[in-house]
Write a protein that holds these residues in place. Structure first.
Motif, PDB file in Angstrom:
ATOM      1  N   HIS A 183       0.840  -1.200   0.000  1.00 54.70           N
ATOM      2  CA  HIS A 183       0.000   0.000   0.000  1.00 54.70           C
ATOM      3  C   HIS A 183       0.875   1.249   0.000  1.00 54.70           C
ATOM      4  N   HIS A 241       1.216   3.909   2.092  1.00 52.86           N
ATOM      5  CA  HIS A 241       1.797   4.578   3.261  1.00 52.86           C
ATOM      6  C   HIS A 241       3.318   4.610   3.133  1.00 52.86           C
ATOM      7  N   ASP A 283       5.737   4.355   5.170  1.00 51.02           N
ATOM      8  CA  ASP A 283       6.557   3.317   5.823  1.00 51.02           C
ATOM      9  C   ASP A 283       6.502   1.992   5.049  1.00 51.02           C
ATOM     10  N   HIS A 284       5.755   1.980   3.928  1.00 53.76           N
ATOM     11  CA  HIS A 284       5.742   0.813   3.033  1.00 53.76           C
ATOM     12  C   HIS A 284       6.215   1.154   1.618  1.00 53.76           C
ATOM     13  N   HIS A 290      -7.191  -1.709   4.686  1.00 59.10           N
ATOM     14  CA  HIS A 290      -6.452  -0.822   5.599  1.00 59.10           C
ATOM     15  C   HIS A 290      -6.551   0.639   5.150  1.00 59.10           C
ATOM     16  N   ASP A 333      -0.492  -4.273   5.808  1.00 60.80           N
ATOM     17  CA  ASP A 333      -1.239  -3.766   6.958  1.00 60.80           C
ATOM     18  C   ASP A 333      -2.693  -4.175   6.782  1.00 60.80           C
TER      19      ASP A 333
HETATM   20 ZN   LIG Z   1      -0.229   1.393   6.537  1.00 55.70          ZN
END
Ligand SMILES: [Zn+2]
Length: 464
Positions: free
Chosen positions: A62, A64, A66-67, A163, A189
């Motif tokens: 996804h 975000h 941090d990904h 998510h 997530d």
């Molecule tokens: Zn996430």
């Protein structure tokens, strides 16, 4: 020899990066930035553990940061292959990656102005806008439920993770040691069941190995309803006669707040107040949330089929310019200001807080997780003043946390997701959690009779 190496989100929450190797090919699942404490953020600056030019593909679960946020960094360091994600993730990444690059550039500029870059004559950004554009150019999209060979011998299939928009669990099928295919599932997530906008997480497909997120591995969410809490606090704020400031993550949370506000208005449970969305990123993300029908649950489908815009309360304004943003300061009486960032670490929400916090009639609704050390955290913990723009701003406004909002499944919900497995994986790896959450999640998985392991940072595990 097939193997997985845990290059991030091992023993911690951020920096999701998992290197899968088999038959001489290398696929990186997620390429996230480390965030939070400095010891983790410094890892973003370390040379990538494998040569980025040697990667055959990247998969993003996804958008975000941090990904996905290390993809521009990979491109800057020579990555030239394709990065696979869902169509909605690609659209959100087109908003998020340039924004992340701008933040990196601003940080470098600030360091140079303040002269605190001791080691180099000039601080450089981790990556810049050109790198973000390069990363966006590498994106390739794959719909849910349509397996595709992305690298010779490696097949990728996405299933819905619920998510954020576009979020997916990723099933990689790759050549095993004996030639038989190995199925490796990354949960990504996982979202919540019965949440607005998005469908529930899909049951996991059969897999030999499972890599599962553990953010709330040691906790359940409080049994409260975001809508009920929001209604109660808005009515209380209207009675006080002041403005309501909602520091919000721009992607996902802002749309959820708009969705619930419209719903409460339509049900006649709250008055139709002026609502301002004062966040360029939330403004950009909302049409993306509206457009991706493949990511909507039945309720969203039904609303859109009736010609209703689920994200539009009656008196909604998206502010475009800084002048429009500042003009909100002149609004007297109850109104709702949804603005980023969600933990009040930066963004336009700061000037709204600076203006409204000293006013005892105002209300601040905290609708997201507040990490320790952030201004949002200080507010949540009853600080009498918060420091903004070089001064201490007194907190006279009412500050309320609404714990019903979360984009992550809790202990019970991730358990429910794993209950859907058609057979136990041969081995399960717990990632993406603080150490106590990881240990608790592993213990619960072991109690199922599944073989489970909590990998260390940079650990390699053979998938025999
Ligand atoms: Zn996430």
């Amino acid at each position: 020899m097939a193997s997985i190496r845990f290059l991030g989100a091992a023993g911690t929450v951020t920096g999701s990066r998992f290197l899968v190797e088999a038959a001489g090919r290398r696929v990186l699942v997620d390429s996230g930035l480390f965030q939070g404490p400095k010891e983790y953020r410094l890892r973003n600056w370390a040379p990538f553990p494998v040569e980025p030019s040697g990667l055959d593909a990247v998969v993003l679960t996804h958008a975000h940061i941090d990904h996905s946020g290390a993809l521009p960094l990979l491109v800057r360091s020579g990555f030239q292959a394709e990065a696979w994600c869902t169509p909605a993730t690609a659209d959100l990444a087109r908003v998020l990656l340039p924004d992340s690059a701008k933040l990196q550039e601003e940080e470098a500029r600030y360091a140079n102005e303040k002269g605190y870059s001791k080691h180099a004559p000039r601080a450089l950004p981790l990556y810049d806008l050109a790198d973000a554009a390069g990363a966006i150019a590498r994106l390739r999209t794959l719909q849910y439920g349509t397996p595709r060979e992305i690298v010779s011998g490696f097949t990728l299939a996405f299933s819905r993770a619920g998510h954020i928009l576009g979020s997916a669990s990723a099933l990689l099928t790759l050549p095993g040691n004996d030639g038989a295919p190995l199925r490796l599932l990354f949960s990504g997530d996982l979202g919540r069941y019965d949440a607005p906008i998005l469908p529930d997480p899909e049951a996991p497909p059969a897999a030999d190995f499972l890599v599962v997120e553990s953010t709330y591995g040691d906790r359940d969410h409080p049994a409260v309803s975001a809508a009920v809490d929001l209604e109660r606090e808005i009515l209380a704020a209207v009675a006080r006669g002041g403005a309501i400031v909602v520091p919000s993550f721009a992607i996902g949370r802002a749309q959820e707040v708009l969705f619930l506000l419209r719903e409460l208005e339509q049900a006649g449970r709250i008055p139709a107040l002026p609502v301002f969305v004062d966040s360029p990123m939330a403004t950009a993300a909302t049409p993306i949330y509206r457009a991706h029908r493949e990511d909507h649950d039945a309720e969203m489908d039904a609303l859109l089929a009736r010609g209703i815009d689920p994200f539009t309360p009656t008196r909604l304004t998206f502010t475009r310019t800084p002048e429009q943003s500042k003009a909100i300061n002149r609004v007297v009486g109850p109104c709702i200001i949804v603005s980023a960032s969600g933990m009040a670490t930066g963004g336009r929400v700061l000037h709204h807080l600076e203006h409204r916090l000293p006013d005892a009639a105002s209300t601040v609704l905290l609708v997201g997780y507040q990490a320790a050390g952030t201004r949002g955290w200080s507010l949540q913990n009853g600080a009498a003043t918060v420091r903004m723009h070089g001064k201490d701003v007194p907190v006279r406004a009412r500050v309320v946390s609404l714990p019903g909002f979360s984009a992550h499944g809790d202990r019970a919900e991730v358990g429910r997701w794993m209950d859907g497995a058609v057979r136990p994986p041969r081995r399960t790896f717990c990632v993406h959690g603080e150490p106590t959450a990881l240990a608790a999640q592993a213990a619960r998985i072991a109690a199922r009779g599944w073989l489970v392991h909590v990998p260390r940072h940079l650990e390699t595990v053979e998938l025999g």
